[in-house]
Enzyme design. Structure first.
Site, short mmCIF file in Angstrom:
data_model
loop_
_atom_site.label_atom_id
_atom_site.label_comp_id
_atom_site.label_asym_id
_atom_site.label_seq_id
_atom_site.Cartn_x
_atom_site.Cartn_y
_atom_site.Cartn_z
N ARG A 59 17.56 4.14 -10.98
CA ARG A 59 16.74 3.20 -10.26
C ARG A 59 17.60 2.42 -9.10
O ARG A 59 17.15 2.33 -8.01
CB ARG A 59 16.52 2.06 -11.24
CG ARG A 59 15.39 2.16 -12.33
CD ARG A 59 15.11 1.26 -13.07
NE ARG A 59 14.10 1.66 -14.28
CZ ARG A 59 12.91 2.04 -13.98
NH1 ARG A 59 12.40 1.65 -13.11
NH2 ARG A 59 12.31 2.62 -15.12
N ASP A 133 5.32 4.34 -9.79
CA ASP A 133 5.35 3.20 -10.73
C ASP A 133 5.50 3.87 -12.32
O ASP A 133 5.32 3.15 -13.23
CB ASP A 133 4.34 2.34 -10.97
CG ASP A 133 4.51 0.99 -11.63
OD1 ASP A 133 5.60 0.62 -11.60
OD2 ASP A 133 3.42 0.43 -12.17
N LEU A 157 6.04 -6.88 -2.92
CA LEU A 157 6.06 -6.55 -1.30
C LEU A 157 5.07 -7.53 -0.84
O LEU A 157 4.11 -7.62 -0.98
CB LEU A 157 5.74 -5.27 -1.26
CG LEU A 157 6.36 -4.49 0.15
CD1 LEU A 157 7.80 -4.36 -0.09
CD2 LEU A 157 5.64 -3.35 0.40
N LEU A 168 2.01 0.94 -4.20
CA LEU A 168 3.09 1.72 -3.49
C LEU A 168 3.28 3.20 -4.19
O LEU A 168 3.02 3.30 -5.56
CB LEU A 168 4.39 0.92 -3.54
CG LEU A 168 4.58 -0.23 -2.92
CD1 LEU A 168 5.80 -0.85 -3.13
CD2 LEU A 168 4.17 -0.18 -1.37
N CYS A 187 9.46 -14.62 5.19
CA CYS A 187 9.15 -15.73 4.35
C CYS A 187 9.44 -17.06 4.91
O CYS A 187 8.61 -18.19 4.63
CB CYS A 187 9.54 -15.67 2.86
SG CYS A 187 8.95 -14.23 1.77
N CYS A 190 8.69 -21.16 3.44
CA CYS A 190 7.60 -21.25 2.30
C CYS A 190 7.99 -20.80 1.18
O CYS A 190 9.02 -20.15 0.71
CB CYS A 190 6.61 -20.22 3.04
SG CYS A 190 5.15 -19.97 1.89
N CYS A 240 -1.67 -11.61 -13.79
CA CYS A 240 -1.76 -12.85 -13.01
C CYS A 240 -1.66 -12.62 -11.44
O CYS A 240 -0.77 -11.66 -11.17
CB CYS A 240 -0.80 -13.87 -13.58
SG CYS A 240 -0.67 -15.33 -12.70
N ASP A 241 -2.43 -13.03 -10.79
CA ASP A 241 -2.37 -13.07 -9.35
C ASP A 241 -2.08 -14.32 -8.55
O ASP A 241 -1.79 -14.19 -7.49
CB ASP A 241 -3.94 -12.63 -8.50
CG ASP A 241 -3.94 -11.03 -9.26
OD1 ASP A 241 -3.42 -10.26 -9.14
OD2 ASP A 241 -5.27 -10.94 -9.83
N CYS A 243 0.92 -15.93 -7.74
CA CYS A 243 1.84 -15.87 -6.60
C CYS A 243 1.49 -14.91 -5.58
O CYS A 243 1.88 -15.25 -4.30
CB CYS A 243 3.13 -15.54 -7.43
SG CYS A 243 3.17 -13.65 -7.88
#
Length: 377
Positions: A59, A133, A157, A168, A187, A190, A240-241, A243
């Site tokens: 990895r 993945d 990402l 991806l 970013c 923020c 969970c979406d 973030c």
């Protein structure tokens, strides 16, 4: 074919197959990945995902995975929803399923198309291997190095054009292709994604403690969900979406165009009562070709019961009571916890005793005892 012409051909083919972004980088373009992964593993932030540590050397160094690789083609497919996914959180008697899992499993959708692109490379005399993945490949750092986007403070990402909604894939090839410039972090100051997390899973910007993450708890974690996180899970039964959805860069996103990734009507906020009644066959039928199927019916039922416990709807108590004699101890325990949140503990005990078919059920009785202690306090 020149490297430039080969790259142009690959980009054209990928676009025709539905990919929205195609960029190229080198296998040695993410030297920081190994140390970041090592720190996360040392801190235990991977939880029970031991597979992250098993091939950490691959990895952290894509070149170690396939030494012959000279280029990494990083491809991305937009899956932005047609509405803000947080709308599903406003109806606590219905389930919130992560956007990526409401359509067909993206692994199956993307992998076949990656193979078609890789086939063109092979035909040009450049062997290639595809990853999406399911192998020890860190797609997000590679995508950042290739200029697809940058890893935001939520570690996912972010793209200037597609916000946080990109699947991806990567193609390793022996071809020496022209590389693209890396993306720059935009970013700024923020912290919307960090503040949006319902379980405070970010110990610092750009760092995620998976053990506290709703996606990890509802998908990867086996056994009972730790009590300290149950309320924060709300009605989220798979992933969970929050973030992702909170990112301001989503204002530039537009709805994904791949129909197989589009949300099925049956998976847009389905009623918790109906989901709790699913047996294994019903679960498999409803989630055929969906990523949800990978967690199995028992883990799914556990999540649904936690959501029922968080619903504040006593009319759902019977749906939870129906699972008190479930074959899975984890499901039975979640049913008791859900009932303890909806009806008095004495009622929960009576329902349990009326349905119990096992001589010993220490895990379930433990849940009831804790509920009784909470009431007494």
């Amino acid at each position: 074919m020149t490297p430039e012409a080969l790259k142009a051909d690959i980009v054209r083919r990928a676009a025709a197959l539905g990919f929205d972004v195609v960029r190229v980088t080198r296998p040695d373009a993410i030297p920081q990945a190994a140390s970041r992964l090592a720190r996360a593993l040392a801190d235990g932030h991977h939880g029970t995902m031991g597979w992250l540590a098993e091939r950490a050397e691959w990895r952290g160094d894509p070149q170690a995975l396939w030494p012959e690789a000279r280029s990494v083609v990083t491809l991305a497919m937009n899956y932005a929803p047609d509405r803000d996914p947080r709308v599903a959180l406003q109806t606590p008697d219905r389930a919130a399923i992560s956007v990526y899992a409401q359509g067909d499993d993206y692994h199956e959708v993307i992998k076949g198309r990656l193979k078609q692109v890789a086939g063109a490379l092979a035909a040009a005399g450049a062997p290639a291997k595809v990853f999406v993945d399911t192998a020890p490949v860190m797609e997000k750092p590679l995508a950042e190095a290739a200029g697809v986007g940058w890893q935001g403070k939520h570690t996912n990402l972010v793209s200037r054009d597609f916000g946080s909604w990109l699947f991806l894939g990567a193609i390793f090839t022996t071809a020496e292709l022209p590389v693209d410039p890396p993306a720059e972090d935009a970013c700024g100051s923020c912290r919307a994604c960090l503040d949006a997390c319902p379980t405070d899973a970010f110990p610092a910007p750009y760092r995620l403690d998976a053990r506290r993450c709703v996606s990890y708890l509802t998908i990867e974690h086996a056994g009972p969900i730790p009590r300290e996180f149950r309320a924060g899970i709300g009605n989220r039964i798979y992933g969970c979406d929050d973030c992702l959805a909170a990112c301001p860069w989503n204002k530039f996103a537009h709805e994904g165009r791949e129909m197989r990734l589009a949300a099925r009507e049956a998976l847009k906020s389905p009623p918790l009562e109906e989901l709790a009644a699913l047996d294994d066959a019903g679960f498999r039928a409803l989630f055929a070709k969906s990523a949800v199927k990978r967690i199995g019916r028992d883990r799914f039922a556990r999540n649904v019961l936690v959501a029922i416990g968080n619903s504040g709807r006593p009319d759902l108590a019977e749906a939870a009571a129906a699972r008190l004699d479930d074959a899975s101890a984890v499901v039975r325990g979640a049913a008791v916890w859900a009932l303890s949140r909806l009806v008095p503990a004495a009622t929960t005990r009576a329902l349990f005793e009326a349905r119990r078919t096992r001589e010993t059920d220490a895990d379930v009785l433990g849940e009831w005892d804790r509920a009784l202690d909470r009431e007494a306090a």
